[in-house]
Design a protein around this motif. Sequence first.
Motif, short mmCIF file in Angstrom:
data_model
loop_
_atom_site.label_atom_id
_atom_site.label_comp_id
_atom_site.label_asym_id
_atom_site.label_seq_id
_atom_site.Cartn_x
_atom_site.Cartn_y
_atom_site.Cartn_z
N TYR A 122 5.24 53.41 -12.48
CA TYR A 122 6.63 53.01 -12.24
C TYR A 122 6.83 51.52 -12.56
CZ TYR A 122 7.93 57.38 -9.88
OH TYR A 122 8.22 58.68 -9.60
N GLY A 151 6.97 37.83 -11.76
CA GLY A 151 8.00 38.66 -12.36
C GLY A 151 7.81 40.11 -11.99
N MET A 152 8.47 40.98 -12.76
CA MET A 152 8.39 42.40 -12.46
C MET A 152 8.00 43.18 -13.71
SD MET A 152 11.70 42.88 -10.00
CE MET A 152 11.15 44.45 -9.38
N VAL A 153 7.29 44.27 -13.46
CA VAL A 153 7.08 45.26 -14.51
C VAL A 153 8.01 46.41 -14.19
CG1 VAL A 153 5.44 46.84 -15.58
CG2 VAL A 153 4.70 44.54 -14.91
N THR A 154 9.02 46.58 -15.02
CA THR A 154 10.05 47.59 -14.75
C THR A 154 9.88 48.72 -15.75
OG1 THR A 154 11.59 46.44 -16.19
CG2 THR A 154 11.66 45.87 -13.87
N TYR A 155 8.81 49.46 -15.57
CA TYR A 155 8.48 50.50 -16.53
C TYR A 155 9.42 51.69 -16.38
CZ TYR A 155 5.02 51.63 -20.01
OH TYR A 155 4.39 51.86 -21.20
N THR A 178 6.11 45.92 -22.51
CA THR A 178 4.90 45.09 -22.50
C THR A 178 4.17 45.17 -21.16
OG1 THR A 178 6.33 43.23 -21.97
CG2 THR A 178 5.72 43.51 -24.28
N ALA A 179 4.83 45.70 -20.12
CA ALA A 179 4.18 46.07 -18.86
C ALA A 179 3.26 44.98 -18.28
CB ALA A 179 3.39 47.37 -19.04
N GLY A 180 3.67 43.71 -18.36
CA GLY A 180 2.88 42.65 -17.74
C GLY A 180 2.08 41.83 -18.72
N GLN A 208 -1.46 46.29 -14.98
CA GLN A 208 -0.39 47.18 -15.43
C GLN A 208 -0.37 47.28 -16.94
OE1 GLN A 208 3.33 46.54 -12.80
NE2 GLN A 208 2.03 44.79 -12.37
N SER A 209 -0.63 46.14 -17.60
CA SER A 209 -0.61 46.12 -19.05
C SER A 209 -1.74 46.98 -19.63
CB SER A 209 -0.73 44.68 -19.54
OG SER A 209 -0.82 44.65 -20.93
N GLY A 250 5.77 47.31 -11.25
CA GLY A 250 5.22 46.52 -10.17
C GLY A 250 5.69 45.09 -10.24
N MET A 251 4.98 44.22 -9.54
CA MET A 251 5.37 42.82 -9.52
C MET A 251 4.20 41.93 -9.87
SD MET A 251 7.82 42.73 -6.17
CE MET A 251 8.59 41.19 -6.64
N VAL A 252 4.53 40.80 -10.49
CA VAL A 252 3.55 39.73 -10.64
C VAL A 252 3.94 38.67 -9.62
CG1 VAL A 252 2.61 37.97 -12.15
CG2 VAL A 252 3.12 40.24 -13.06
N GLY A 289 -0.35 40.75 -14.15
CA GLY A 289 0.22 41.78 -15.03
C GLY A 289 -0.81 42.48 -15.90
#
Lengths: 418, 418
Positions: A300, B302-306, B281-283, A286-287, A302-304, A283
């Motif tokens: 958009y 997990g997912m980042v669901t921005y 928090t995007a990850g 993306q963070s 993504g996934m961890v 993450g």
Amino acid sequence: MNAEIIAVGSELLLGQIVNTNARFISSQLSELGINVFYHTVVGDNPKRLEEVIEHAEKRADLIIFSGGLGPTKDDLTKETIAKHLGVPLEQNDDAMEYIMTFFEKRNRKMTENNRKQALVLKGCEVLRNENGMAPGMLFENDTHTYILLPGPPKEMQPMFQFEAKPKLAKRVSDGGLIVSHVLRFYGIGEAELEDRVQHLLDAQTNPTIAPLAGDGEVTLRITAKADTEEEAWGLITPTRQEILDLVGEYLYGVNDDSLSSKLADMLIENKITISAAESLTAGLFQSELAANPGISEVLYGGMVTYNEDVKVNQLGVSRELIDKYSVVSAECAAEMAVRIKEKFGTDLGVGLTGAAGPAEHGGRAVGTVWIGIAYGQDEPLTYQLNLQGMRNTNRIRAVKTAIHHIIQLLSSKGYRKI
Amino acid sequence: MNAEIIAVGSELLLGQIVNTNARFISSQLSELGINVFYHTVVGDNPKRLEEVIEHAEKRADLIIFSGGLGPTKDDLTKETIAKHLGVPLEQNDDAMEYIMTFFEKRNRKMTENNRKQALVLKGCEVLRNENGMAPGMLFENDTHTYILLPGPPKEMQPMFQFEAKPKLAKRVSDGGLIVSHVLRFYGIGEAELEDRVQHLLDAQTNPTIAPLAGDGEVTLRITAKADTEEEAWGLITPTRQEILDLVGEYLYGVNDDSLSSKLADMLIENKITISAAESLTAGLFQSELAANPGISEVLYGGMVTYNEDVKVNQLGVSRELIDKYSVVSAECAAEMAVRIKEKFGTDLGVGLTGAAGPAEHGGRAVGTVWIGIAYGQDEPLTYQLNLQGMRNTNRIRAVKTAIHHIIQLLSSKGYRKI
């Protein structure tokens, strides 16, 4: 002009905070060509502070203080300087008005001790504080220049940069001015970069060229002294071009750009959407990207995929591929990039997998990282890293390198880096 | 005993690096009850360094140097001190052997200038360097104690902690020893915590209690002086218990724990698996947790669901729920937590949504954050934050607060925090 930087505050001597102000002011003065020979830290004690001032006056022309301008009885920097110089303190009306407005806006009662913050040295130039209540000061007498700045970095840094620095620049350039331009590189070592531009470094006079390395990045600062901004840029531009001809392929940005802000700018400007599937970085990619305002237009999500089952069941990487090539492989990184791009419907997909440490992972040694980048209908690109650092250094380096490669890819597609 | 810390190095005065050594040494000395009245930074210049030493001798008993012990001609700290004190330098055989082995192991030829690193002040106590080549020194004369440490923090910190500090501790405690124990709190302000334990702070003698706040956390350091370790703990334990009785609900860990390492420990020890769905928090939540080795056993991903579509199409939050309550709401955070937990098949699911700034989001003001936590078959828990910081400060605070609430939840289920 030689300078000493004096930070005032017992919290520094107790080791509760680190003196980042001295570093910031030093690097700013260095841009102006002002030598800094000493940093001093002293506590909230008027006797010791006055001794430090007396000592500094013997060895510096310019004395810059940070801290001790606040409302409490511990804040005594300007009172001590006023007494030492025999100069009275007087109320600055602009500052007083600003303080009163501050409390009004918050519907809070202003306590009497806040008035103290509006007092300045008589005859000083006031430095506006856009981020707090206490104004700064620049005071000159026949022998010395004194600059008083607040302690909190978020107040001190803009005040120095926008209020104090231009005044100092005028003094050191004899009416002329100084212009700096920073070129930022990634993917090339400091030694190699210096080697390639050595003849320029050897020949430098005006503009000067200063290399600096850190955290895997290298910068070159080009600084010109001239009478006008136009003339300064006339000196900088050809040097800049010579440098770019030699090492331009590693350039990612200029001045205050960071890898992450540069990529965010390129994505937002060109409306290129992005998603990521992250394993070892979990993450962080993306963070980092999400640290930039406006990114929600193009990031958009993504996934961890930390767990192998998650890679297979959620992201859709096939178990056969993992068994055949390992989770830490070019094939897996490329597949992660392609899958997340398709799943999230973005222009770009990024896959990050590797063994961050301390143990090996997927049969690969600690520090092995694979980055996959899928763009449009192109074949996905993959990059391998063999990192030597600790777990978290490796994770950060993996993210930076991925960002670097995406910037280079977009640049190769005709999107402008700078 | 009063101390001055002198850092030697032109790179500090150029603002290329920050003087973290002074902070580290100060906080270590503060634990020993040694007062630090001054920090000084001086460049690689023997004349200016000697003047700084002479000045320090007038105002401190203990003078601690960092930097300038390396092999190059710029490294001149011990040479300058030797000359100043009239003490010769002599070769330390252990250090010389260590240096030669260092090069042999790497199959590299030792250059002559490396011999310089094995020279120490005649009559000093040598401080071993486990992470580099240059040994440190502790030298005493009738009036002063001098400690020489290398500049790189990874060499300096363990050398100070394990070699220099015990020797200093003996000197200040008259043969006894000093034991420190740090209690770490989150979710309570410094002022309120101090208020609740004020009577203990007022009454402190041995042990002493020192509060410290930063980044939303507050710590209390309990320090006892005694003849034996047992006796020291006999002093610390009842004070610790009194504090925990008053504010124990906010405790998350002790000593070097961080929120993230404490949660990782609790999850790994008890084999509790976790996943997260992150919006603002995007990850960052997952990335912080992944900083801890061993986490791959329990962090599935997990997912980042921005993007809102991602929340709906990938995570499975219903469009109706978002339309009814907003993406920044208790309902959405709870649903994100439940969905990710089910999707990834973990014991715990975490949802993070909010308006990080600079613009409002989902009709909610900047700084509004909702945290959802789903555990087992329990009703999901939700927490609201109204943060006042900048975009990235808000994102970090959201992650820390989520971690804090998960620790408290697990603790309420009978899993031990400390």
